[in-house]
Motif scaffolding. Structure first.
Motif, short mmCIF file in Angstrom:
data_model
loop_
_atom_site.label_atom_id
_atom_site.label_comp_id
_atom_site.label_asym_id
_atom_site.label_seq_id
_atom_site.Cartn_x
_atom_site.Cartn_y
_atom_site.Cartn_z
N LYS A 65 15.38 53.60 -18.50
CA LYS A 65 16.19 52.67 -18.25
C LYS A 65 15.86 51.86 -16.92
N TYR A 66 15.32 52.70 -15.95
CA TYR A 66 15.07 52.48 -14.60
C TYR A 66 13.59 51.46 -14.64
N PRO A 67 13.63 50.66 -13.65
CA PRO A 67 12.49 49.76 -13.45
C PRO A 67 11.43 50.78 -12.73
N SER A 68 9.98 50.55 -13.17
CA SER A 68 9.01 51.05 -12.65
C SER A 68 8.67 50.90 -11.20
N GLY A 69 9.32 49.74 -10.83
CA GLY A 69 8.89 49.47 -9.58
C GLY A 69 10.00 50.64 -8.43
N LEU A 70 10.66 51.18 -8.69
CA LEU A 70 11.33 52.10 -8.15
C LEU A 70 10.69 53.58 -8.05
N THR A 75 9.26 59.06 -5.97
CA THR A 75 7.94 60.04 -6.03
C THR A 75 7.98 60.49 -4.59
N THR A 76 7.99 59.41 -3.68
CA THR A 76 7.92 59.84 -2.33
C THR A 76 8.96 60.57 -1.58
N TYR A 77 10.29 60.16 -2.30
CA TYR A 77 11.41 60.95 -1.60
C TYR A 77 11.45 62.18 -2.44
N ILE A 78 10.97 62.56 -3.64
CA ILE A 78 10.90 63.79 -4.06
C ILE A 78 9.91 64.66 -3.47
N PRO A 88 10.90 68.55 -10.45
CA PRO A 88 12.09 68.76 -10.53
C PRO A 88 12.97 68.28 -11.74
N LEU A 89 14.10 68.61 -11.92
CA LEU A 89 14.75 68.21 -13.08
C LEU A 89 15.11 66.91 -13.29
N PRO A 90 15.48 66.66 -14.42
CA PRO A 90 15.81 64.95 -14.35
C PRO A 90 16.88 64.43 -13.70
N ILE A 91 17.82 65.27 -13.35
CA ILE A 91 18.99 64.92 -12.66
C ILE A 91 18.72 64.68 -11.42
N ASP A 92 17.64 65.14 -10.79
CA ASP A 92 17.16 65.00 -9.34
C ASP A 92 16.55 63.43 -9.23
N PHE A 93 16.01 62.90 -10.36
CA PHE A 93 15.32 61.75 -10.38
C PHE A 93 16.60 60.70 -10.61
N ILE A 94 17.43 61.25 -11.59
CA ILE A 94 18.50 60.19 -11.87
C ILE A 94 19.47 59.98 -10.70
N THR A 95 19.68 60.92 -9.98
CA THR A 95 20.68 60.85 -8.66
C THR A 95 20.23 59.74 -7.88
N TYR A 96 18.86 59.99 -7.42
CA TYR A 96 18.18 58.78 -6.69
C TYR A 96 18.08 57.70 -7.34
N LEU A 97 17.62 57.37 -8.32
CA LEU A 97 17.41 56.17 -9.06
C LEU A 97 18.52 55.50 -9.31
N ASP A 98 19.78 55.96 -9.80
CA ASP A 98 21.00 55.43 -10.12
C ASP A 98 21.39 54.56 -8.49
N GLU A 99 21.49 55.20 -7.66
CA GLU A 99 21.88 54.43 -6.60
C GLU A 99 21.14 53.18 -6.12
N GLU A 100 19.76 53.53 -6.16
CA GLU A 100 18.68 52.43 -5.87
C GLU A 100 18.77 51.26 -7.01
N HIS A 101 18.80 51.71 -8.25
CA HIS A 101 19.04 50.73 -9.13
C HIS A 101 20.07 49.79 -8.97
N ILE A 102 21.43 50.33 -8.70
CA ILE A 102 22.54 49.74 -8.43
C ILE A 102 22.32 48.53 -7.18
N LYS A 103 21.51 48.97 -6.27
CA LYS A 103 21.31 48.25 -4.95
C LYS A 103 20.44 46.92 -5.63
N CYS A 104 19.39 47.25 -6.28
CA CYS A 104 18.70 46.09 -6.93
C CYS A 104 19.21 45.27 -7.70
N HIS A 105 20.00 45.57 -8.40
CA HIS A 105 20.82 44.71 -9.33
C HIS A 105 21.89 43.89 -8.35
#
Length: 128
Positions: A65-70, A75-78, A88-105
């Protein structure tokens, strides 16, 4: 006396509306190859094995569901913060991506509003 000359400059509405379109395209969901590249980059950095088909499918189902632009940012953050030499487990990605995804929208929403205001100002010649 100081004059605020910037108030008299014309807004380039076409550029603002084009930015809305470009941002909308950037926020489209990723492809499986985008997830694969991100995971392989992290695995290469940590010298660990990349997931095979079943593992990739699991990551894909959770991250699609996340845009590839993030992905370069996560990757750099991890790579910069993760302490263990494994993927890392998927939750490590989701935790970072959720916040960034909200900011982008939120940014896209604000940009759309600004575009609508600029268009309205242009059409009414500044008289609302």
């Amino acid at each position: 006396m100081y004059r605020a000359n910037f108030l008299h400059e014309k807004v380039k509405t076409s550029e603002l509306l084009a930015a809305v379109t470009e941002c909308t395209v950037l926020l489209e969901p990723c492809k499986v190859s985008d997830v694969q590249i991100m995971l392989e980059t992290i695995c290469s950095t940590f010298s660990c094995a990349a997931p095979e088909a079943l593992g990739l499918k699991t990551y894909w189902e959770l991250l699609n569901k996340y845009p590839s632009g993030l992905f370069p940012f996560v990757t750099t953050y991890i790579c910069g913060t993760y302490k263990y030499p494994r993927l890392p487990l998927p939750i490590d990605f989701i935790t970072y991506l959720d916040e960034e995804h909200i900011k982008c929208h939120r940014f896209l929403h604000d940009l759309k509003n600004a575009g609508q205001w600029a268009l309205q100002l242009e059409q009414t010649q500044g008289k609302i």
